[in-house]
Design a protein around this motif. Sequence first.
Motif, mmCIF file in Angstrom:
data_model
loop_
_atom_site.group_PDB
_atom_site.id
_atom_site.type_symbol
_atom_site.label_atom_id
_atom_site.label_comp_id
_atom_site.label_asym_id
_atom_site.label_seq_id
_atom_site.Cartn_x
_atom_site.Cartn_y
_atom_site.Cartn_z
ATOM 1 N N GLN B 429 42.590 -62.389 -100.288
ATOM 2 C CA GLN B 429 42.957 -62.682 -98.885
ATOM 3 C C GLN B 429 44.419 -62.306 -98.689
ATOM 4 O OE1 GLN B 429 42.346 -66.898 -98.089
ATOM 5 N NE2 GLN B 429 40.124 -66.711 -98.010
ATOM 6 N N PRO B 430 44.733 -61.009 -98.681
ATOM 7 C CA PRO B 430 46.142 -60.596 -98.674
ATOM 8 C C PRO B 430 46.915 -61.085 -97.446
ATOM 9 C CG PRO B 430 44.664 -58.704 -98.433
ATOM 10 C CD PRO B 430 43.813 -59.868 -98.736
ATOM 11 N N ASP B 431 46.215 -61.356 -96.357
ATOM 12 C CA ASP B 431 46.920 -61.754 -95.138
ATOM 13 C C ASP B 431 47.079 -63.259 -94.993
ATOM 14 O OD1 ASP B 431 47.040 -59.073 -94.510
ATOM 15 O OD2 ASP B 431 45.089 -59.135 -93.482
ATOM 16 N N GLU B 432 46.505 -64.019 -95.905
ATOM 17 C CA GLU B 432 46.608 -65.473 -95.786
ATOM 18 C C GLU B 432 47.742 -66.001 -96.656
ATOM 19 O OE1 GLU B 432 44.709 -67.363 -93.807
ATOM 20 O OE2 GLU B 432 43.456 -65.682 -93.148
ATOM 21 N N GLN B 433 48.247 -67.158 -96.273
ATOM 22 C CA GLN B 433 49.213 -67.843 -97.119
ATOM 23 C C GLN B 433 48.432 -68.656 -98.145
ATOM 24 O OE1 GLN B 433 52.888 -68.075 -97.128
ATOM 25 N NE2 GLN B 433 52.009 -68.643 -99.095
ATOM 26 N N ILE B 434 48.610 -68.335 -99.411
ATOM 27 C CA ILE B 434 47.912 -69.084 -100.450
ATOM 28 C C ILE B 434 48.858 -70.129 -101.029
ATOM 29 C CG2 ILE B 434 46.691 -68.971 -102.658
ATOM 30 C CD1 ILE B 434 45.227 -67.345 -100.597
ATOM 31 N N ILE B 435 48.402 -71.372 -101.035
ATOM 32 C CA ILE B 435 49.198 -72.451 -101.623
ATOM 33 C C ILE B 435 48.431 -73.046 -102.797
ATOM 34 C CG2 ILE B 435 50.276 -74.699 -101.222
ATOM 35 C CD1 ILE B 435 50.498 -73.923 -98.269
ATOM 36 N N LEU B 436 49.059 -73.077 -103.936
ATOM 37 C CA LEU B 436 48.436 -73.724 -105.093
ATOM 38 C C LEU B 436 48.916 -75.167 -105.172
ATOM 39 C CD1 LEU B 436 46.859 -73.768 -107.782
ATOM 40 C CD2 LEU B 436 48.977 -73.069 -108.910
ATOM 41 N N ILE B 437 47.976 -76.079 -105.131
ATOM 42 C CA ILE B 437 48.292 -77.489 -105.350
ATOM 43 C C ILE B 437 47.965 -77.768 -106.825
ATOM 44 C CG2 ILE B 437 47.763 -79.872 -104.684
ATOM 45 C CD1 ILE B 437 49.013 -78.157 -102.429
ATOM 46 N N ALA B 438 48.980 -78.108 -107.593
ATOM 47 C CA ALA B 438 48.781 -78.250 -109.035
ATOM 48 C C ALA B 438 49.268 -79.600 -109.516
ATOM 49 C CB ALA B 438 49.532 -77.138 -109.764
ATOM 50 N N GLY B 439 48.710 -80.029 -110.636
ATOM 51 C CA GLY B 439 49.256 -81.185 -111.327
ATOM 52 C C GLY B 439 50.158 -80.682 -112.438
ATOM 53 N N ASP B 440 51.042 -81.557 -112.919
ATOM 54 C CA ASP B 440 51.943 -81.102 -113.987
ATOM 55 C C ASP B 440 51.173 -80.883 -115.285
ATOM 56 O OD1 ASP B 440 51.869 -84.024 -113.584
ATOM 57 O OD2 ASP B 440 53.017 -84.117 -115.435
ATOM 58 N N GLY B 441 50.035 -81.550 -115.442
ATOM 59 C CA GLY B 441 49.216 -81.313 -116.626
ATOM 60 C C GLY B 441 48.434 -80.012 -116.518
ATOM 61 N N SER B 442 47.667 -79.893 -115.442
ATOM 62 C CA SER B 442 46.798 -78.730 -115.263
ATOM 63 C C SER B 442 47.559 -77.415 -115.338
ATOM 64 C CB SER B 442 46.086 -78.795 -113.912
ATOM 65 O OG SER B 442 44.968 -79.629 -113.961
ATOM 66 N N ILE B 443 48.702 -77.376 -114.649
ATOM 67 C CA ILE B 443 49.370 -76.074 -114.528
ATOM 68 C C ILE B 443 49.834 -75.560 -115.889
ATOM 69 C CG2 ILE B 443 51.749 -76.838 -114.079
ATOM 70 C CD1 ILE B 443 51.679 -74.537 -111.867
ATOM 71 N N GLN B 444 50.011 -76.488 -116.830
ATOM 72 C CA GLN B 444 50.462 -76.029 -118.145
ATOM 73 C C GLN B 444 49.330 -75.381 -118.950
ATOM 74 O OE1 GLN B 444 53.378 -78.505 -120.335
ATOM 75 N NE2 GLN B 444 53.092 -79.981 -118.670
#
Lengths: 161, 557
Positions: B429-444
């Motif tokens: 979706q190149p035209d959309e704003q993508i926001i990643l909602i992450a936890g400090d555990g998951s993202i690692q």
Amino acid sequence: MTHILSVSVLNKPGVLTRVAGLFSRRNFNIESLNVGKTENPEISRMTIVVRGDQKVLEQVTKQLHKLINVLKITELDKNAIVERDLILIRVKCTRKQRSEIIQIADTFRAQIVDVAPDSLMIEATGTEDKLEALTELLRDFGIAEFVRTGRVALSRGQAIK
Amino acid sequence: MPKLNGGEIIVESLKQENVDVIFGYPGGAVINLYDALYNSGLKHYLGRHEQGVVHAADGYARSSGKVGVCIATSGPGGTNMVTGLANAFMDSVPLVAFTGQVSTSMLGKDSFQEADITGISLPITKHNFLVTDVEELAKTIKEAFFIAKTGRPGPVLIDLAKDVTQKEAEFNYPSKINLPGYRPSFEGHRLQVNKAAKAINEAKRPLLYVGGGAIISGAEKEIKELVERAKIPITTTLMALGIYPEDRELALEMLGMHGTQYANRATLETDLVIAIGARFDDRVTGKLDEFIAQADIIQIDIDPAEIGKNLDVEIPIVGDVKDVLQEILPFIEEKENGEWQDRIRELKEKYPLRYNDDDDSEVIKPQYLMEEIDKYTNGNSTIVTEVGQHQMWAAQYHKYKKPRQFISSGGLGTMGFGLPAAIGAQIGQPDEQIILIAGDGSIQMNIQELGTIQTYNVPVKIIIFNNKYLGMVRQWQEMFFEKRYSSTKIPAPDFVKMGEAYGIWSKRVEKKSELSGAIREAMELKGPAILDVHIPEEENVYPMVPAGAGLKDMIGG
């Protein structure tokens, strides 16, 4: 409650693993599974005996259908099929017991396929009940080894009206 | 007809399938394929780990609705993909994954980097193939794409013996498919359709329970029509957030373990549930024999095996959700359902989602953080999540308006999915704003994919809900294990320094008064950004239905 499923599958590598894996993964109880060629070399037929109620049977059938190489699944009606099992039994026997065992085999229309000084090998086909009865009778002599194929089955032709 | 080698045949086949984006990681067994990709014109995104690669393809597929394509080498390349395949399988995501394999003559000899990936992936793919003959290659790819995207979609793996990618064959992309054992049905059974329409027209308190199948099928228009014509309140699973705009009156948002009180309470009062592309997962139903026990159920699903799998259903309809709804709609009468609508309104007023927040405090509550993001973006961004508490807050405290606006690992619950999936989602979706909602555990768990973001300057905004705990497990330990926080305290690295090491603009936010400014700053930036937002360590997700309890036994909220 057991059900007999006749499953036509495309003869591709791994198809047996796919079917067997499905049963273990979904926690279905399989009593016997038999696979062999059919009249069409591209298609094999599996005869699967499943234990479970109607709900389990429904899930088994639906999940099997999802396998890409499964062509057709038929639940065989136990009253309208011919089902057979083949058994090979090696029975210990002295020279004296030999004729008695041969007599028993004859009664069951079984064949003697190997004779050794201290044993006989018997080949029999038939329904599960018949083979169990035979095995029971032979147990007295001492069964050295036996092997069974598991059930195969086909629907009968149309009944005469 | 010119002869092509196997690698070139794959490239040409991908072009025939209109693939323009590939995620992958090279290796010895796929080196010929990579040689063919070199000047192919196909856009290849190099990940940092094969798990990242397959999740990126998954995120791409979910955001674009197209088939995601990924490549890994033999042995560890393939085994690293396993979690991603299982993840895509559970959520019915169409993927075609290519793995390298040792040469045909070396198969089964425990050769270097050999692993039986078709055996390993058997129960977690819709289907898989091992190609040992270059003449079979194009046909196999055609079949793989067809299987991946039709019926109930899913991942398909093609294992390529190395010599197949070297050998040559005439390239002939088949125009027809011959899969006699695979015939998904699309149209619903006429009789069942009539029965369903009659039941809907006669119901006093009908309720739509919509799952991910509706998004895959693209049925948002039909669902909107059904909701609004017959005034049927609608609740969705995690997988279907956004299928119907959540800011409307009849939207009850998510149901289940962390669903809204009003959605769960509506399931206790309804007399007819219309389940659409949903599979009665245990996270939705709670105690199965209490779930909508008083109501009749219509279940529409393309997968016959889903019908009656968990619950007995009065009116099953097998077919594509969109097709079936189009068949049903002409029979649906316009209705007001006045009393039921009033009751729904009452439930929504009486039991809203809520959390304690002190206006004067500088503490940033995670729910508030999520609301601020929703507010700043006007609810128009695509939200991708990792797995855990933050995922539930993202589902609860953001109003989703359209399909494919919420991308999350539902069935498998894969921590580490979010970051690579957000990359894939942005590319899809190149035209959309993508926001990643992450936890400090998951993202690692897949943090190395920050490297992919850096390389391709993927403008994903990463918001870390940092509570220094594996929060969801900690919450269970607090509630059911007397706060014995066994191995859930997780020291986090300095995410700001880490982001900067990858050349990504990063900022820590610890005060509420600084939050909206920081969000604006991150969003206005052209490239990627990381906000490391510190939230209270022991905040819980409510409402909550304890595992195994019925929906009537909700706690909190």
